[in-house]
Enzyme design. Structure first.
Site, PDB file in Angstrom:
ATOM      1  N   SER A 106       4.230   0.159   9.624  1.00  0.00           N
ATOM      2  CA  SER A 106       4.017   1.209   8.894  1.00  0.00           C
ATOM      3  C   SER A 106       3.698   2.522   9.547  1.00  0.00           C
ATOM      4  O   SER A 106       4.286   2.768  10.499  1.00  0.00           O
ATOM      5  CB  SER A 106       3.274   1.013   7.536  1.00  0.00           C
ATOM      6  OG  SER A 106       3.355   2.037   6.509  1.00  0.00           O
ATOM      7  N   ASP A 118      13.194  -1.220   1.921  1.00  0.00           N
ATOM      8  CA  ASP A 118      11.786  -0.840   1.997  1.00  0.00           C
ATOM      9  C   ASP A 118      11.907   0.743   1.814  1.00  0.00           C
ATOM     10  O   ASP A 118      12.445   1.405   2.956  1.00  0.00           O
ATOM     11  CB  ASP A 118      11.225  -1.107   3.354  1.00  0.00           C
ATOM     12  CG  ASP A 118       9.882  -0.881   3.248  1.00  0.00           C
ATOM     13  OD1 ASP A 118       9.339  -0.059   2.591  1.00  0.00           O
ATOM     14  OD2 ASP A 118       9.275  -1.249   4.318  1.00  0.00           O
ATOM     15  N   HIS A 163       7.471  -4.186   1.755  1.00  0.00           N
ATOM     16  CA  HIS A 163       7.028  -3.577   2.879  1.00  0.00           C
ATOM     17  C   HIS A 163       6.079  -4.641   3.618  1.00  0.00           C
ATOM     18  O   HIS A 163       5.434  -4.022   4.358  1.00  0.00           O
ATOM     19  CB  HIS A 163       6.183  -2.294   2.341  1.00  0.00           C
ATOM     20  CG  HIS A 163       5.685  -1.128   3.522  1.00  0.00           C
ATOM     21  ND1 HIS A 163       6.563  -0.591   4.410  1.00  0.00           N
ATOM     22  CD2 HIS A 163       4.345  -0.876   3.355  1.00  0.00           C
ATOM     23  CE1 HIS A 163       5.961   0.066   5.059  1.00  0.00           C
ATOM     24  NE2 HIS A 163       4.476   0.019   4.684  1.00  0.00           N
TER      25      HIS A 163
END
Length: 457
Positions: free
Chosen positions: A284, A347, A398
């Site tokens: 991320s 995602d 995620h």
């Protein structure tokens, strides 16, 4: 370039709760040596299933001894020798041509191995507000990997990295632990075929990091004072996390950027008479920092060994958002920064920022470059696309361990060849695992919060 990795569809009605999906991480050495996809130590995320509640805290327990047959040992040795021979291809020297579709076993193992080094940042991050180490690492450098169940990782942690987002709209943000720098041990270097320098970054966890991620405006990176390159622009929030300084931090001094540049160059100089690789891995927001560091090192020419040779830089990006504009992407390509983006097509984080102004909206009819093309966010590198769950499962779409679990899950073809039903095999796997309930729920809450912040809900 996007290559989709087809995966088995989840079976309706079978859904594992978050605290039933995590097990003990496999050792790095085993992941390196695996010829086929390494056996998962997390519940296969491609299959939704239910299992009896298991709540065993395994952070301070030792796994049972594993008996390895001579045949398995021989296969591992052969695979390790193959990796030492073709590590440059696995690290993307030819942009992973012929290795992504179908996914090469050695590449799959390396993706999982680096992903688990990123998972370690989450496990070691202290989110207990009553702790003396709140917002820092729970453990000292010498025992961090061992404490999170990765004693066989084959790396020595050399430095912890801290970052402080500069949020103009609020009070100054204190530094918090963002990741670590590690270098391959002598034994691991022999297996890998080179001395690997790893920088591992965690993703967004705290509120100020969420705010930084939501800035979503482009500004010039200007990393090289002698060549500012105003056309190379990156997202201002990520740049803030990377470059902001906190003079009050009791663990370190200087920005995240300065800490990283000094430590990586120190290690390159220390091992300048060996073959070296630089591997940057993050999840991320962490993948954005990894890419900024890769670009920074290459732009400044710091990835040079003692003989003037270029040290290859590879970024393993897990669930990463877009970082910069087309100018940034083109410059990364020119500098030879290799990026493998592992994404779940469901995602939403991987589609941000730049939902409307992105690489798909900068050219009209494949020819005419539109006036706003310089303001378009653009992904960098080769994409390995996974496909699991739906957006209604924000804690899963995620989640890094869901990504790794899918990569380790056997394909339908292999399951059929083995004569065993996929769901049955997955269920048996889950029932064999131990789970750290508190950690898993904590991470689920973090991932849900991250998605909510990104989507402006």
């Amino acid at each position: 370039m996007a290559v989709h990795l087809p995966m088995p569809q989840p079976s309706p009605g079978l859904c594992a709760k978050p605290h039933q999906q995590r097990g003990i991480a496999t050792t790095t050495a085993a992941a390196v040596a695996a010829v086929a996809a390494p056996p998962s130590t997390f519940a296969p995320q491609t299959t939704r299933l239910s299992a009896p509640s298991i709540a065993v805290n395994v952070r301070h327990t030792m796994p049972p001894p594993v008996i390895v047959s001579p045949e398995t040992r021989a296969k591992k040795k052969k695979s390790s020798e193959a990796l030492a021979t073709m590590w440059r291809e696995i690290q993307g020297c030819h942009d992973w041509a012929g290795l992504v579709e179908p996914l090469h076993p050695l590449l799959r193992a390396e993706i999982v191995r680096y992903g688990e080094l990123v998972v370690a940042t989450y496990k070691a991050f202290d989110l207990d507000a009553g702790s003396k180490r709140y917002l820092n690492c729970k453990y000292g450098k010498g025992r961090m990997l061992e404490a999170v169940g990765m004693s066989g990782a084959g790396y020595d942690v050399t430095r912890y990295i801290y970052a402080a987002p500069d949020i103009a709209a609020g009070p100054p943000c204190p530094s918090r632990w963002i990741g670590y720098v590690a270098v391959a041990s002598d034994d691991a270097a022999r297996r890998l075929g080179r001395r690997d320098i790893v920088v591992s970054f965690r993703g967004t966890v705290t509120g100020s990091e969420w705010v930084a991620n939501m800035m979503s405006s482009l500004e010039p990176a200007r990393f090289d004072p002698a060549d500012a390159r105003p056309d190379v622009k990156v997202e201002s929030g990520f740049l803030s996390v990377y470059t902001s300084d906190d003079a009050t931090c009791r663990f370190t001094c200087g920005s995240c950027r300065n800490q990283l540049l000094s430590e990586v160059t120190r290690l390159i100089n220390k091992y300048k008479h060996e073959e070296i690789s630089i591997t940057l891995a993050g999840h991320s927001m962490g993948s954005s920092l990894a890419l900024l560091l890769g670009y920074d090192l290459a732009e400044l020419g710091l990835n040079r060994d003692g003989h003037g040779n270029t040290v290859p830089i590879t970024v393993y990006s897990f669930a990463g958002p877009r970082v910069g504009n087309t100018g940034f992407k083109n410059r990364c390509d020119e500098l030879g920064v290799k990026v493998l983006r592992v994404v779940n097509v469901n995602d939403p984080i991987t589609k941000m920022p730049g939902i409307f102004l992105n690489e798909n909206s900068r050219v009209l009819g494949g020819r005419l470059e539109l006036p706003w093309s310089c303001a378009c966010y653009t992904h960098v590198g080769v994409e390995l696309a996974l496909d699991f769950f739906k957006a209604r499962d924000p804690a899963c779409v995620h989640d890094l361990e869901a990504y790794l679990g899918l990569l380790k899950c056997p394909t339908i073809e292999k399951v059929k060849k083995d004569g065993e039903d996929l769901i049955s095999k997955a269920k048996k796997f889950v029932l064999r695992q131990n789970f750290d309930t508190a950690w898993r729920w904590q991470m689920a809450a973090i991932q849900v919060g991250e998605l909510v912040q990104y989507m402006g809900m």
